[in-house]
Design a protein around this motif. Structure first.
Motif, PDB file in Angstrom:
ATOM      1  N   TYR A   1       0.834  -1.209   0.000  1.00 62.34           N
ATOM      2  CA  TYR A   1       0.000   0.000   0.000  1.00 62.34           C
ATOM      3  C   TYR A   1       0.868   1.258   0.000  1.00 62.34           C
ATOM      4  CZ  TYR A   1      -4.430  -2.402   1.053  1.00 62.34           C
ATOM      5  OH  TYR A   1      -5.564  -3.181   1.000  1.00 62.34           O
ATOM      6  N   LEU A   2       1.906   1.243   0.833  1.00 63.97           N
ATOM      7  CA  LEU A   2       2.738   2.445   0.960  1.00 63.97           C
ATOM      8  C   LEU A   2       3.499   2.718  -0.346  1.00 63.97           C
ATOM      9  CD1 LEU A   2       4.052   1.855   4.598  1.00 63.97           C
ATOM     10  CD2 LEU A   2       2.304   3.471   3.871  1.00 63.97           C
TER      11      LEU A   2
ATOM     12  N   ASP B   1       7.487   9.002  -5.280  1.00 63.20           N
ATOM     13  CA  ASP B   1       8.210   9.800  -4.282  1.00 63.20           C
ATOM     14  C   ASP B   1       9.252   8.932  -3.573  1.00 63.20           C
ATOM     15  OD1 ASP B   1       8.980  11.571  -2.268  1.00 63.20           O
ATOM     16  OD2 ASP B   1       6.957  12.358  -2.030  1.00 63.20           O
ATOM     17  N   LYS B   2      10.449   8.916  -4.125  1.00 59.11           N
ATOM     18  CA  LYS B   2      11.513   8.067  -3.566  1.00 59.11           C
ATOM     19  C   LYS B   2      11.864   8.491  -2.144  1.00 59.11           C
ATOM     20  CE  LYS B   2      12.660   5.282  -7.014  1.00 59.11           C
ATOM     21  NZ  LYS B   2      11.550   4.321  -7.031  1.00 59.11           N
ATOM     22  N   LYS B   3      11.787   9.773  -1.913  1.00 61.42           N
ATOM     23  CA  LYS B   3      12.156  10.285  -0.575  1.00 61.42           C
ATOM     24  C   LYS B   3      11.209   9.713   0.476  1.00 61.42           C
ATOM     25  CE  LYS B   3      12.052  14.773  -0.084  1.00 61.42           C
ATOM     26  NZ  LYS B   3      11.060  15.261   0.867  1.00 61.42           N
ATOM     27  N   MET B   4       9.921   9.767   0.214  1.00 60.65           N
ATOM     28  CA  MET B   4       8.932   9.245   1.166  1.00 60.65           C
ATOM     29  C   MET B   4       9.090   7.735   1.338  1.00 60.65           C
ATOM     30  SD  MET B   4       6.982  11.274   2.746  1.00 60.65           S
ATOM     31  CE  MET B   4       7.260  13.003   2.791  1.00 60.65           C
TER      32      MET B   4
END
Lengths: 610, 144
Positions: free
Chosen positions: B101-102, B109-112
């Motif tokens: 899911y995440l 968004d690689k950072k997230m």
């Protein structure tokens, strides 16, 4: 097809169950748990809904939650990221709500109820879609513009959309932290009222003040665009980073620190209330106008907590932007339970929508009712003295009303939403100039400045109020008719009493003084025979006796208590106050005939003040 | 001063080193063991805080809080939609399912995505935390 909708974990948890788009039941958890604004997963409300539909959880076609926890998680972490080194408070306060509750909502429901529907899956529906659906689907419109305004869902705080047939689409939105709901709550909190329960009190304070801070709000706090969109100047607020809504900079703007709860209300708070209300109305009307421009629709549907600001709603009506307006009676988060279930039915499962010209909300009488046999057994088992009037109960109650008795009425199905609409109401004669004060101090034990609301026969609404449409759910504020108004100098009285509002409340302002606010406005409920034949009949009987087709209607509870649900709740509230009469269906109880009430605790400490 | 602030001894900026990581873990365990009503500081919340501090920037704050003035502040709802549908399945039994899911949530968004391990741990550590909040089941006994 049976679908259960659930709202929880913010405030005002609720459950609603529908069958092929028709609402079978909807109810807030607080009414069972007796904890006001209860935000826990609504286990009792769910049980009631399942019983009402004659279904078990695993027999359902779908179970839907009204918010998307993943999108809320996204907001939480990105909010923290934006705050950087200032995010510590936010992370600590939000941690459990996110990692122990919201993300585990499906598992929690499974632990309590087993399989979640035939497919054993939980659906999650976006928050503002849930609001939009609660506004549009029960409305009497085939198509409409939809406006939702609240504190915040996942990211959206305001949305404009369109509904047509079975379909809803969102077009434009405003996003956190730019939120009219949060700003209004900030002002509410600053003036010493509780957030999420005190907002309507703050609204009721506005007519006492002058909008002297209007320019300050617009220059310093809010950048409002002509299209209704706005940006908050976060330098003055703390709600996006801490447990506090405002900060010292905000306080400086308004001449000093926030008012402490329960302390004396001064002119400053009255003026802040008037100013905040004026700005809110301006924004809401501009949002509505923009909604009409981008959708081209002639009908408007509204929901979200800010749609409970019925003074602002009245301004939308007065602006004549739309031909018709329909507002979900449970416009706050409780209504999201209903909305998400309906959205699932129409958008996901392809149920065909049948538009009811009078709306499909069924008067919002969607909660439990208690049979004659149940009530009689309750009364007999406890030895409470009663009079059984059968089919003549309304005639007898009307006489008691006309004799200026204060009457608690617990009859029929309980209302869904924050307003009492006659079935869980304290009712009284509006013609008495002492009635407002009496109700405030002896029954509701609450602040004296707050007005009461009228229930009026729908066909007589134009005789009493200056309103161009019916108002079945008490969501519109409009003036008492000019010819009924009596001269009243608010400013002179405020000065003379050094801003003590109690003498002002007692001053007669119309021939229905108990329901006339100091600016001559009233929060109107129009009653027709179709939505509530018994309540209509009661008011009709009162009119036959007195010539007056209006009665006072205030919610059946004391301050801090949820509205009563059961005959047991009603009897307790009746005996704890100076109410004269209790009506339970066809049974009437007189206070002087009741046995001594054994209250084992100091009940005033039972309920946290709201 | 918040508990996280106490762990960090003030508002230090920059990414954590491994040594700092271990120090945080030890300190946060000690803090987590103490009763602090209304607040929860865990190793995971400390890591979230470290992430927030490391990624703080004026540009970021401007982007998320939309501080710049504009003729209109509306955003196009379709453009900001994350998932294909407004209603979707949700629920997981194990960290891998949550991760799926995440990854969908933060697919661009690689950072997230760096936060996914922390979120998995935080979530599963708190799986049963609030069972006791609901121990009074079935208060409703009324007959319709």
């Amino acid at each position: 097809m049976h679908i259960l909708g659930i709202s929880a974990l913010y405030h005002d948890s609720a459950a609603a169950i529908i069958e092929d788009g028709r609402i079978i039941a909807a109810v807030q958890e607080e009414r069972f748990s007796r904890k006001k604004h209860d935000n826990r997963v609504p286990e009792n409300a769910i049980i009631y809904c399942l019983k009402a539909a004659g279904k078990t959880m695993e027999e359902l076609d779908a179970v839907v939650y009204y918010d998307n926890p993943l999108l809320t998680l996204d907001r939480f972490v990105k909010n923290a990221e934006a705050l950087g080194s200032e995010s510590d408070d936010l992370i600590e306060r939000t941690h459990d709500g996110m990692f122990a509750e919201r993300l585990w909502i499906a598992e929690h429901l499974r632990k309590r109820f087993g399989k979640l529907g035939k497919e054993d899956r939980l659906q999650v529906c976006e928050h503002h879609i849930s609001h939009a659906a609660s506004a549009f689907y029960p409305s009497p419109f085939e198509s409409a513009a939809i406006l939702t305004i609240d504190g915040v869902g996942e990211w959206s705080t305001t949305t404009i959309g369109r509904g047509k047939g079975e379909h809803i689409e969102l077009l434009s939105e405003l996003r956190y932290p730019h939120s009219l709901g949060l700003i209004y709550s900030a002002f509410t909190s600053f003036c010493g009222f509780k957030v999420n329960s005190g907002d309507y009190k703050f609204m009721g304070l506005a007519p006492y003040g002058e909008p002297v801070y209007y320019d300050v709000i617009k220059e310093k706090l809010l950048d409002i665009r002509p299209d209704g969109s706005f940006k908050v100047n976060l330098e003055y607020f703390d709600y996006y980073k801490s447990e506090y809504m405002t900060n010292d900079k905000f306080a400086e703007l308004f001449g000093g620190p926030k008012r402490e709860m329960e302390s004396t209300i001064t002119k400053r708070e009255m003026d802040i209330a008037a100013s905040a209300q004026k700005v809110t109305e301006e924004i809401v009307v501009a949002l509505a106008r923009h909604a009409q421009e981008i959708t081209g629709e002639k009908n408007l549907c509204m929901a979200g907590g800010v749609a409970l600001n019925c003074v602002a709603n009245g301004k939308i009506v007065d602006a004549g932007i739309f031909d018709n307006i329909w507002i979900q009676p449970a416009a706050g988060d409780a209504g999201g339970a209903l909305g998400c279930a309906l959205y699932a039915a129409y958008e996901k499962f392809g149920v065909k929508r049948v538009v009811n010209p009078g709306d499909s909300q069924q008067g919002s009488y969607l909660g439990p009712e208690f049979s004659r046999e149940y009530v009689k057994k309750f009364l007999d088992d406890n030895g409470y003295k009663y009079h059984d009037y059968g089919a003549d109960v309304n005639k007898e109650v009307a006489k008691l009303l006309a004799d200026e008795n204060i009457i608690g009425r617990c009859s029929g199905r309980m209302e869904f939403g924050p307003r009492a609409l006659g079935n869980r109401s304290i009712i009284a004669d509006p013609r008495s100039e002492k009635m407002q004060s009496k109700l405030n101090l002896k029954i509701k034990y609450r602040e004296s400045f707050r007005p009461f609301a009228p229930s009026v026969l729908e066909e007589k609404i134009a005789d009493y109020f200056d309103i161009p449409c019916p108002s079945p759910y008490m969501l519109l504020v409009e003036p008492v008719k000019k010819e009924r108004q009596l001269p009243f100098d608010r400013d002179a009285m405020l000065k003379a009493t050094d801003f003590d509002m109690l003498p002002i409340v007692n001053a007669k302002r119309s021939d229905i003084p108990a329901v006339t606010h100091i600016d001559y406005s009233a929060r109107i409920q129009s009653v027709n025979q179709e939505r509530n034949p018994e309540y209509y009949d009661l008011i009709k009987e009162f009119e036959k006796l007195t010539g007056c087709g209006v009665i006072v209607n205030t919610s059946f509870n004391v301050r801090g208590e949820p509205i009563v649900c059961t005959p047991q709740d009603a009897y307790k509230c009746f005996m704890r106050t100076e109410m004269d009469v209790l009506v339970l269906g066809e049974f009437v109880l007189l206070k002087e005939e009741q046995p001594k009430f054994d209250d084992k605790q100091d009940w005033r400490s039972e309920y946290e003040l709201d | 001063m918040s508990l996280i602030s106490k762990l960090f001894g003030g508002k230090a900026a920059g990414k954590q080193t491994d040594a700092e990581d271990t120090a945080v873990k030890n300190q946060s365990q000690a803090v987590a063991d103490t009763e602090d009503a209304g607040c929860t500081t865990t190793e995971e919340s400390a890591k979230l805080y470290a992430f927030a501090k490391a990624n703080a920037s004026k540009e970021n704050t401007e982007k998320i809080f939309a501080k710049a003035q504009a003729d209109s502040y509306y955003v196009d709802s379709e453009k900001v939609k994350v998932f294909p549908e407004r209603i979707m399945d949700f629920g997981f039994d194990n960290p891998a399912e949550l991760e799926a899911y995440l990854l969908e949530l933060w697919k661009d968004d690689k950072k997230m995505q760096e936060l996914i391990p922390v979120i998995k741990v935080a979530t599963f550590k708190n799986r049963d935390k609030y069972d006791s909040k609901y121990k009074d089941l079935s208060l409703y006994n009324y007959t319709l």
